[in-house]
Design an enzyme around this catalytic site. Structure first.
Site, short mmCIF file in Angstrom:
data_model
loop_
_atom_site.label_atom_id
_atom_site.label_comp_id
_atom_site.label_asym_id
_atom_site.label_seq_id
_atom_site.Cartn_x
_atom_site.Cartn_y
_atom_site.Cartn_z
N ASN A 120 0.83 -1.21 0.00
CA ASN A 120 0.00 0.00 0.00
C ASN A 120 0.86 1.26 0.00
OD1 ASN A 120 -2.40 -1.52 0.26
ND2 ASN A 120 -2.07 -1.68 2.46
N HIS A 180 -13.57 -1.88 6.51
CA HIS A 180 -12.40 -2.56 7.09
C HIS A 180 -12.70 -3.12 8.48
CE1 HIS A 180 -8.21 -2.53 8.81
NE2 HIS A 180 -7.94 -2.95 7.59
N GLU A 208 -15.77 3.86 4.04
CA GLU A 208 -14.43 4.15 3.52
C GLU A 208 -14.61 5.00 2.27
OE1 GLU A 208 -12.12 0.43 2.97
OE2 GLU A 208 -12.96 -0.10 4.91
N SER A 255 -10.83 -0.99 0.58
CA SER A 255 -9.47 -1.51 0.63
C SER A 255 -9.26 -2.78 -0.18
CB SER A 255 -9.06 -1.75 2.08
OG SER A 255 -9.91 -2.70 2.69
N ASP A 269 -13.28 6.89 6.36
CA ASP A 269 -11.93 6.35 6.49
C ASP A 269 -11.22 6.51 5.14
OD1 ASP A 269 -9.64 4.84 6.74
OD2 ASP A 269 -10.62 3.04 7.50
N HIS A 303 -7.04 4.50 2.02
CA HIS A 303 -6.50 4.25 0.68
C HIS A 303 -6.67 5.44 -0.26
CE1 HIS A 303 -5.52 0.10 1.59
NE2 HIS A 303 -6.61 0.14 2.34
N LYS A 361 0.25 4.06 4.70
CA LYS A 361 0.01 3.62 3.32
C LYS A 361 0.69 4.59 2.36
CE LYS A 361 -3.42 0.53 4.83
NZ LYS A 361 -4.69 0.38 5.51
C1 PLP Z 1 -5.03 -0.39 6.77
C2 PLP Z 1 -6.39 0.11 7.11
C3 PLP Z 1 -6.71 0.54 8.39
C4 PLP Z 1 -5.77 0.36 9.56
O1 PLP Z 1 -4.69 1.21 9.48
P1 PLP Z 1 -3.31 0.79 10.15
O2 PLP Z 1 -2.57 2.06 10.28
O3 PLP Z 1 -2.67 -0.18 9.22
O4 PLP Z 1 -3.64 0.17 11.47
C5 PLP Z 1 -7.95 1.09 8.61
N1 PLP Z 1 -8.84 1.19 7.61
C6 PLP Z 1 -8.57 0.76 6.37
C7 PLP Z 1 -9.60 0.89 5.30
C8 PLP Z 1 -7.34 0.20 6.07
O5 PLP Z 1 -7.09 -0.26 4.85
#
Ligand code: PLP
Length: 412
Positions: free
Chosen positions: A49, A135, A191, A195, A220, A223, A254
């Site tokens: 990522n 997620h 999101e 993801s 969220d 990505h 990411k």
């Molecule tokens: C990776 C991810 C998270 C968690 O983030 P980290 O910093 O890796 O703990 C939360 N939400 C989504 C959609 C993700 O892809």
């Protein structure tokens, strides 16, 4: 006598093997990048990522080293206990400016940001409404909050509205029954870029619905941060929704190439989180090096180099997608850095991933519980650090591996 600890665990592990769901760690001896060293073998990496190739970028490494010199390796304790380091405040000022919010708060991970934030905003008298494909961190956050949990079909606005109507009704009834308590909160969580599927949420329409039903919206941007919008802050910016989303969540690990999580929003939101987010209060602050690297990444995004990296990523993705479509893969039409190659069967997806790895190409198989049962896939990601020639090599190996698997009836 009960079976021994290890015997019981062994039975559980055998079950995972039998279902094609067993996972294991792979020890790498190289940094993240287009080439990985794995068990003495070099692999072309299409799994990360780290979309802009910042995880191993000199500007971030320099910032991390400088932070280690200034602040050492560890943060000592929770920021409320032993003092709050300047590098965390600098990151948060930078994040707030980046996301155009009043304030921001950093967490040790995106997972921790999700758990702490939802728990601070919603409790047993409230309602949390999530997209079916959010997620695991958001699912866990919603469950742990104790709120009533409702799930709407993926990106389905009608289904979301149906649930919002019920929730608003429920709120009206409960506030009549008990005039002393605050009225129930309704929190929608989605999101912006999903993801595992790489598709986008209809954020404008969701924001309109949450206004109509007087709900709150948490997005969220794990990505999307670094990839969309004029200043690269995410899809909330690209969709012109800054100021209309109550809670913006991001990960720093990411596209930003560092580690940690963040929440951006109003001053009151951040003040509440400092006081009530348990994963913030009861956890050691992120390492100074990680905070400084994330700050450097956000700054880098605003430079010509940052813009060039982003342009390069989108151009490579167009190239990959057209190559895959000409091989017969069906891809989502939308623009994101995640390319899901749907297979279905867990075993077949893992077989194809293994065959590719034998050929020196790493595209991870993703299966239950990361996605639904029988929705296994290869999840291909390209980064700005890849060369076009490497992408072409990957496409050739994919064609060949699929042809081999077809003989064993394993490929789409
Ligand atoms: C990776 C991810 C998270 C968690 O983030 P980290 O910093 O890796 O703990 C939360 N939400 C989504 C959609 C993700 O892809």
């Amino acid at each position: 006598m009960a079976r021994s600890f290890d015997e019981q665990l062994d039975a559980q592990l055998q079950q995972l093997h039998a279902e094609g769901l067993h996972r294991e760690l792979r020890e790498l001896t190289s940094a993240q990048g287009p080439h990985l060293q794995w068990e003495g073998k070099s692999l072309l990496n299409f799994s990360s990522n780290d979309y802009l190739g910042l995880a191993n970028h000199s500007a971030l490494k320099t910032a991390a080293r400088d932070a280690v010199e200034l602040y050492g390796t560890g943060s000592g304790a929770s920021r409320l206990i032993c003092g709050s380091l300047a590098c965390h405040h600098e990151l948060e000022r930078t994040l707030a400016e980046f996301k155009q919010t009043e304030a921001a708060l950093s967490f040790s991970s995106g997972y921790a940001a999700a758990i702490g934030t939802v728990g601070a905003l919603a409790g047993k008298d409230d309602i949390v409404i999530i997209d079916r494909l959010v997620h695991a961190s958001l699912v866990d956050a919603a469950r742990l909050s104790g709120a009533q949990l409702r799930v709407f079909r993926h990106n389905d606005l009608e289904d979301l509205e149906r649930i919002l109507k019920w929730a608003a009704d429920h709120r009206a009834k409960s506030s009549k029954a008990d005039i002393t308590s605050r009225s129930a909160r309704i929190l929608i969580i989605t999101e912006s870029v999903f993801s595992m599927d790489g598709d986008l949420a209809p954020l404008r329409e969701i924001a309109a619905l949450k206004d109509t039903y007087e709900a709150w919206l948490m997005v969220d941007e794990a990505h999307a941060t670094g990839l969309y919008g004029r200043t690269c802050s995410g899809l909330v910016e690209e969709f012109n929704l800054t100021g209309r989303v109550e809670v913006q969540m991001a990960t720093l690990g990411k596209a930003l190439g560092a580690a940690g999580g963040a929440v951006c929003g109003s001053q009151n939101l951040i003040e509440l989180l400092v006081n009530q987010a348990r994963t913030f209060i009861f956890s050691t602050a992120p390492a100074p090096a990680a905070a400084a690297a994330a700050t450097a990444a956000i700054r880098l995004l605003q430079t010509n180099e940052g813009r060039a990296l982003r342009d390069r990523l989108w151009a490579l993705l167009d190239h990959v997608k057209s190559g895959l479509i000409s091989q017969g893969w069906e891809l989502p039409p939308l623009r994101s850095a995640i390319v899901p190659l749907l297979i279905g069967s867990e075993t077949k997806a893992m077989q194809l991933a293994d065959a590719l790895r034998e050929r020196g190409v790493f595209i991870p198989g993703i299966r239950y519980p990361s996605v639904g049962r029988n929705e296994a896939r290869l999840r291909l990601t390209v980064t700005a650090a890849h060369q076009r020639e490497e992408v072409d090599r990957m496409l050739q190996h994919l064609t060949a591996a699929c042809a081999e698997q077809l003989e064993a009836d394993a490929c789409a």
